[in-house]
Scaffold this motif. Structure first.
Motif, PDB file in Angstrom:
ATOM      1  N   PRO A  67       0.827  -1.275   0.135  1.00  0.00           N
ATOM      2  CA  PRO A  67       0.097   0.044   0.083  1.00  0.00           C
ATOM      3  C   PRO A  67       0.920   1.107  -0.072  1.00  0.00           C
ATOM      4  O   PRO A  67       0.263   2.318   0.224  1.00  0.00           O
ATOM      5  CB  PRO A  67      -0.637  -0.276   1.294  1.00  0.00           C
ATOM      6  CG  PRO A  67       0.285  -0.867   2.243  1.00  0.00           C
ATOM      7  CD  PRO A  67       0.964  -1.832   1.355  1.00  0.00           C
ATOM      8  N   ILE A  68       2.160   1.237  -0.252  1.00  0.00           N
ATOM      9  CA  ILE A  68       3.188   2.218  -0.193  1.00  0.00           C
ATOM     10  C   ILE A  68       2.549   3.433  -1.362  1.00  0.00           C
ATOM     11  O   ILE A  68       2.517   4.659  -0.729  1.00  0.00           O
ATOM     12  CB  ILE A  68       4.229   1.810  -0.437  1.00  0.00           C
ATOM     13  CG1 ILE A  68       4.905   0.852   0.598  1.00  0.00           C
ATOM     14  CG2 ILE A  68       5.658   3.143  -0.589  1.00  0.00           C
ATOM     15  CD1 ILE A  68       6.417   0.163   0.154  1.00  0.00           C
ATOM     16  N   GLY A  69       2.172   3.241  -2.293  1.00  0.00           N
ATOM     17  CA  GLY A  69       1.896   4.146  -3.348  1.00  0.00           C
ATOM     18  C   GLY A  69       0.449   4.746  -2.920  1.00  0.00           C
ATOM     19  O   GLY A  69       0.616   5.885  -3.087  1.00  0.00           O
ATOM     20  N   TRP A  70      -0.542   3.973  -2.391  1.00  0.00           N
ATOM     21  CA  TRP A  70      -1.652   4.612  -1.887  1.00  0.00           C
ATOM     22  C   TRP A  70      -1.501   5.621  -0.748  1.00  0.00           C
ATOM     23  O   TRP A  70      -2.183   6.674  -0.791  1.00  0.00           O
ATOM     24  CB  TRP A  70      -2.519   3.416  -1.339  1.00  0.00           C
ATOM     25  CG  TRP A  70      -3.790   3.852  -0.879  1.00  0.00           C
ATOM     26  CD1 TRP A  70      -5.260   4.001  -1.615  1.00  0.00           C
ATOM     27  CD2 TRP A  70      -4.218   4.362   0.206  1.00  0.00           C
ATOM     28  NE1 TRP A  70      -5.900   4.632  -1.145  1.00  0.00           N
ATOM     29  CE2 TRP A  70      -5.609   4.628   0.169  1.00  0.00           C
ATOM     30  CE3 TRP A  70      -3.621   4.277   1.481  1.00  0.00           C
ATOM     31  CZ2 TRP A  70      -6.333   5.067   1.261  1.00  0.00           C
ATOM     32  CZ3 TRP A  70      -4.340   5.258   2.525  1.00  0.00           C
ATOM     33  CH2 TRP A  70      -5.571   5.155   2.506  1.00  0.00           C
ATOM     34  N   VAL A  71      -0.341   5.125   0.177  1.00  0.00           N
ATOM     35  CA  VAL A  71      -0.306   6.075   1.293  1.00  0.00           C
ATOM     36  C   VAL A  71       0.361   7.453   0.602  1.00  0.00           C
ATOM     37  O   VAL A  71       0.000   8.603   1.025  1.00  0.00           O
ATOM     38  CB  VAL A  71       0.507   5.382   2.352  1.00  0.00           C
ATOM     39  CG1 VAL A  71       1.422   6.388   3.143  1.00  0.00           C
ATOM     40  CG2 VAL A  71      -0.032   4.223   2.879  1.00  0.00           C
TER      41      VAL A  71
END
Length: 162
Positions: A124-128
């Motif tokens: 979920p890094i890109g979402w964060v």
């Protein structure tokens, strides 16, 4: 200050910017995040022999302080996550290297893993990175990248018996 890059003399006059820009490493014209991560290595070298309690305590404190530093620097620069703000990369590298085996090969491996996850931003890094604002958002995507990198580093160390 606007969204242009500060000069080193401006960093020296503003302790928040000096720290957020990784003691000047974030002023690199190309790949400032990589240079910020490189600037973290000497600090890791000094921290690596600390007990896990003290090491993680330092990483926790620098992470919390980083939320303020990065948020404040972003406001001063007029950009949410200015490329020169690299305190988050420094803390991310230190977290990646928590409990890592000693030696330059491991330091390099941790560096490569952290940069890979920080740049690729798998879920979920890109979402964060896209949705969480302020200093917390600037720090959180690098902390998540560090968790991924650290898990892979520790798995590698376990598999080869290091």
């Amino acid at each position: 200050m606007s969204n242009i890059n500060p000069t080193f003399s401006q960093l020296l006059r503003d302790p928040t910017l000096l720290l957020a820009f990784g003691f000047g490493s974030g002023l690199a014209p190309k790949a400032p995040g990589t240079f910020g991560t490189l600037a973290a290595i000497p600090f890791w070298w000094l921290m690596q022999d600390l007990s896990p309690f003290w090491y993680l305590g330092i990483v926790f404190i620098t992470g919390v302080v980083g939320c303020y530093l990065c948020g404040s620097a972003a406001k001063k620069m007029g950009v949410h996550d200015h490329g020169g703000i690299v305190w988050d990369e420094m803390v991310g590298y230190w977290l990646t290297m928590f409990m890592a085996p000693a030696g330059w090969a491991w330091a390099l491996y941790g560096f490569v893993l952290f940069r890979l996850f920080d740049i690729a931003k798998p879920p979920p890094i890109g979402w964060v990175d896209r949705r969480v604002q302020g200093g917390v958002g600037i720090m959180l995507d690098d902390i998540l990248a560090a968790v991924y990198a650290s898990l892979l580093l520790q798995l590698t160390a376990w598999l080869i018996g290091a």
